[in-house]
Design an enzyme around this catalytic site. Structure first.
Site, PDB file in Angstrom:
ATOM      1  N   ARG A   1       0.858  -1.194   0.000  1.00 28.52           N
ATOM      2  CA  ARG A   1       0.000   0.000   0.000  1.00 28.52           C
ATOM      3  C   ARG A   1       0.883   1.229   0.000  1.00 28.52           C
ATOM      4  NH1 ARG A   1      -2.796   0.572   4.999  1.00 28.52           N
ATOM      5  NH2 ARG A   1      -1.353   2.295   5.346  1.00 28.52           N
TER       6      ARG A   1
ATOM      7  N   GLU B   1       4.819   7.056   2.287  1.00 29.16           N
ATOM      8  CA  GLU B   1       5.643   5.852   2.412  1.00 29.16           C
ATOM      9  C   GLU B   1       5.023   4.745   1.577  1.00 29.16           C
ATOM     10  OE1 GLU B   1       5.482   3.387   5.815  1.00 29.16           O
ATOM     11  OE2 GLU B   1       3.370   3.759   6.185  1.00 29.16           O
TER      12      GLU B   1
ATOM     13  N   ASN C   1       4.252   0.728   1.986  1.00 23.76           N
ATOM     14  CA  ASN C   1       4.213  -0.400   2.919  1.00 23.76           C
ATOM     15  C   ASN C   1       4.311  -1.710   2.150  1.00 23.76           C
ATOM     16  OD1 ASN C   1       3.561   0.925   5.598  1.00 23.76           O
ATOM     17  ND2 ASN C   1       1.972   1.784   4.270  1.00 23.76           N
TER      18      ASN C   1
ATOM     19  N   SER D   1      -2.572  -2.670   6.071  1.00 19.16           N
ATOM     20  CA  SER D   1      -3.830  -2.978   6.751  1.00 19.16           C
ATOM     21  C   SER D   1      -5.046  -2.358   6.067  1.00 19.16           C
ATOM     22  CB  SER D   1      -3.757  -2.534   8.205  1.00 19.16           C
ATOM     23  OG  SER D   1      -3.497  -1.159   8.250  1.00 19.16           O
TER      24      SER D   1
ATOM     25  N   LYS E   1      12.041   2.866   5.504  1.00  8.13           N
ATOM     26  CA  LYS E   1      12.150   4.293   5.186  1.00  8.13           C
ATOM     27  C   LYS E   1      13.536   4.639   4.626  1.00  8.13           C
ATOM     28  CE  LYS E   1       8.182   4.776   7.585  1.00  8.13           C
ATOM     29  NZ  LYS E   1       7.506   3.617   8.165  1.00  8.13           N
TER      30      LYS E   1
ATOM     31  N   LYS F   1      12.219  10.370  10.803  1.00 11.28           N
ATOM     32  CA  LYS F   1      11.614   9.034  10.836  1.00 11.28           C
ATOM     33  C   LYS F   1      12.628   7.937  11.129  1.00 11.28           C
ATOM     34  CE  LYS F   1       7.929   9.823   7.458  1.00 11.28           C
ATOM     35  NZ  LYS F   1       7.217   9.190   6.338  1.00 11.28           N
TER      36      LYS F   1
ATOM     37  N   GLU G   1       7.418   0.784  11.729  1.00  8.20           N
ATOM     38  CA  GLU G   1       6.115   0.723  11.073  1.00  8.20           C
ATOM     39  C   GLU G   1       5.013   0.734  12.117  1.00  8.20           C
ATOM     40  OE1 GLU G   1       5.531   0.695   7.845  1.00  8.20           O
ATOM     41  OE2 GLU G   1       7.657   0.691   7.371  1.00  8.20           O
ATOM     42  N   GLY G   2       3.827   1.104  11.682  1.00  6.50           N
ATOM     43  CA  GLY G   2       2.656   0.942  12.541  1.00  6.50           C
ATOM     44  C   GLY G   2       2.162   2.223  13.189  1.00  6.50           C
TER      45      GLY G   2
ATOM     46  N   ARG H   1      -7.591   7.626   4.847  1.00  3.57           N
ATOM     47  CA  ARG H   1      -7.601   7.793   6.300  1.00  3.57           C
ATOM     48  C   ARG H   1      -7.590   9.281   6.611  1.00  3.57           C
ATOM     49  NH1 ARG H   1      -2.526   4.552   7.968  1.00  3.57           N
ATOM     50  NH2 ARG H   1      -1.921   5.497   6.003  1.00  3.57           N
TER      51      ARG H   1
END
Ligand code: ADP
Ligand code: MG
Ligand code: MG
Length: 499
Positions: free
Chosen positions: A153, A169, A171, A176, A334, A388, A392-393, A475
């Protein structure tokens, strides 16, 4: 006619205190002007719809909700209405998906590039170092991944000042919300079918979201390529997972539409129950695993002991198709994103000049901390940068004054800690009035949005079986919040209304 700009209602905006000073507050307008009675009616309909259609997560107030399905469910947080998004940028983001898929695949094959780019990071970041150890072992034994499955994603924000779609970024592990993201698109279409006329909005402007179907199809096709009908799919999960329904949706479709069976295992369970046959086949609890889909393993928290690392290594050594493989995982860091943004690097991995142009156009400024000039700039103007780490997350990045403080501290200490981070240009998307729904309560606030485009990639040796854009995720988070994770509690699920 549209009633989108009526009088503001009694429910005022909140949480704007920390808003960046370069923005003047957006006037209360648009969706905040919708008649309160209509908002209440849509809210009620939305809550019923979510409950009936499985747009749910585990309720953190209930202890067992992260372990036992069907116990302690609450609707996932969502926006009451889709967020307006220009169609041209939407198309641009969709077009990029197959290019990024190919880029990931090409980069993943260059083991030395991954090791070299991350060599300084390795010295100071224990988690990345462990991943690199596994990767190096695979290089040393000459492990080949002939069947490669990527479920990615790529996330973007629309930068208001430059009018550019910029990548946040990419993923490559545990992308998710393919399940719940589709449901939010459907929820929004349903609300517009019933209430859209009063708002001057039509449901067909919310694009059909294919994420859950496309992801399930990709996993099913990978399973078929493995070519053992008695093999099954394994999902690597956290022991406690409040976002389990998003995962269950994917495997529900896999089972019902493709008749492929899947089991859920934690890394510790794989360590206890896994067995690597001399021919490379992976058995877990005696069953042969053809595809391993990771929804855990992307954070150091998922490896509390050596047991979890043993499981990761065991799986990597096996013939099972890993989504992602260790190479795909590292390609999504990253640091690699920053290396790819350096002059001339994309050219090493992509052949098509137009593709290179398209990718470069969506790159924000990305820098390594050994660039003294940019570090000085960031100390002088920390609000224009994000710092950064290789995590992740959500919830890991550094913003604002803390960028300055951390850069000064690292400079003063003179350690190698700088290699743990990258610096990124801060993207400032347009702030718009939004209706955010959490725990059955609708809140008016000002928000910014991040568009994720899912991509699926499957190849077997030279044969590319799937390389496509496969759905989207919007989002939306209050503009005063820096971070954006839904699961991490910062953002809500949204869809897009093409304009
Ligand atoms: P993670 O892998 O933890 O999701 P991200 O790079 O996506 O890391 O950062 C988390 C969140 O931080 C994003 O969802 C976004 O809201 C915010 N963010 C990240 N990079 C930037 C940026 N360059 N400008 C503005 N916000 C950013
Ligand atoms: Mg990420
Ligand atoms: Mg992210």
């Amino acid at each position: 006619s549209s009633t989108m700009a009526l009088q503001p209602s009694s429910c005022g905006g909140v949480g704007m205190e920390n808003q960046d000073s370069r923005f003047s507050p957006t006037p209360v307008s648009g969706v905040h002007g919708i008649d309160q009675e209509l908002v209440d009616e849509m809210l009620y309909d939305a809550l019923v719809w979510s409950s009936l259609h499985g747009l749910v997560i585990g309720d953190r107030n209930l202890e067992r909700s992260g372990r036992i399905p069907g116990v302690g469910m609450v609707h996932a947080p969502f926006t009451l209405l889709p967020t307006i998004f220009p169609e041209s940028y939407w198309r641009q983001a969709c077009e990029l998906a197959p290019i990024f898929n190919e880029l990931v695949d090409r980069v993943s094959l260059d083991g030395n590039f991954l090791q070299d780019s991350l060599s300084r990071t390795k010295e100071v970041d224990a988690f990345t170092s462990r991943l690199l150890d596994i990767h190096l072992k695979m290089l040393q034994i000459g492990k080949k991944e002939e069947i490669r499955l990527g479920l990615h994603r790529s996330d973007y924000m629309l930068d208001e000042q430059t009018n550019l779609l910029l990548q946040i970024e990419l993923n490559t592990i545990s992308s998710s919300f393919p399940g719940l993201g589709c449901l939010v698109s459907e929820l929004h279409r349903s609300l517009l079918d019933h209430h859209g006329e009063k708002l001057g909005l039509v449901s067909k402007q919310v694009p059909w979201n294919t994420a859950v179907n496309k992801y399930a199809e990709a996993i099913a096709k990978a399973w078929a390529e493995y070519n053992n009908p008695s093999s099954i799919v394994m999902i690597i999960v956290q022991a406690e997972e409040r976002n389990m329904y998003d995962q269950h949706w994917l495997f529900h479709v896999l089972k019902e539409k493709h008749n492929v069976k899947a089991i859920r295992k934690t890394l510790a369970e794989v360590d206890a129950q896994g067995e690597l046959k001399p021919d490379g086949r992976l058995l877990v609890g005696g069953q042969e695993i053809s595809v391993i889909y990771f929804r855990a393993g992307y954070t150091p928290n998922d490896y509390p002991s050596e047991s979890e690392w043993r499981a990761r290594l065991l799986m990597e050594q096996s013939l099972a198709i890993k989504c992602p493989s260790i190479s795909y995982h590292l390609t999504g860091t990253k640091k690699i994103q920053q290396e790819l943004a350096k002059a001339g690097v994309l050219e090493r991995f992509l052949d098509d000049k137009e593709d290179i142009e398209k990718v470069r156009k969506c790159f924000a400024g990305l820098w390594s901390l050994d660039d003294q000039e940019i570090v000085l700039k960031a100390i002088g103007n920390p609000r224009l940068f994000v710092m950064k780490p290789q995590r992740e997350g959500g919830g890991n990045n550094i913003y604002n004054e803390e960028v300055k403080e951390n850069l000064l501290r690292i400079q003063k200490e003179g350690t190698q800690e700088d290699a743990a981070y990258i610096l990124m240009q801060r993207i400032f998307p347009n702030i718009s009035p939004t209706l955010l729904v959490r725990d059955g309560i609708c809140q008016k606030d000002h928000a910014i949005s991040e568009l994720g485009i899912y991509g699926a990639y499957l190849r077997n040796k030279e044969r590319v079986i799937i390389n496509e854009q496969s759905g989207y995720l919007m989002r939306t988070k209050v503009s005063s919040s820096n971070e954006g994770g839904v699961a991490a509690g910062f953002a809500v699920l949204d869809s897009i209304y093409l304009s």
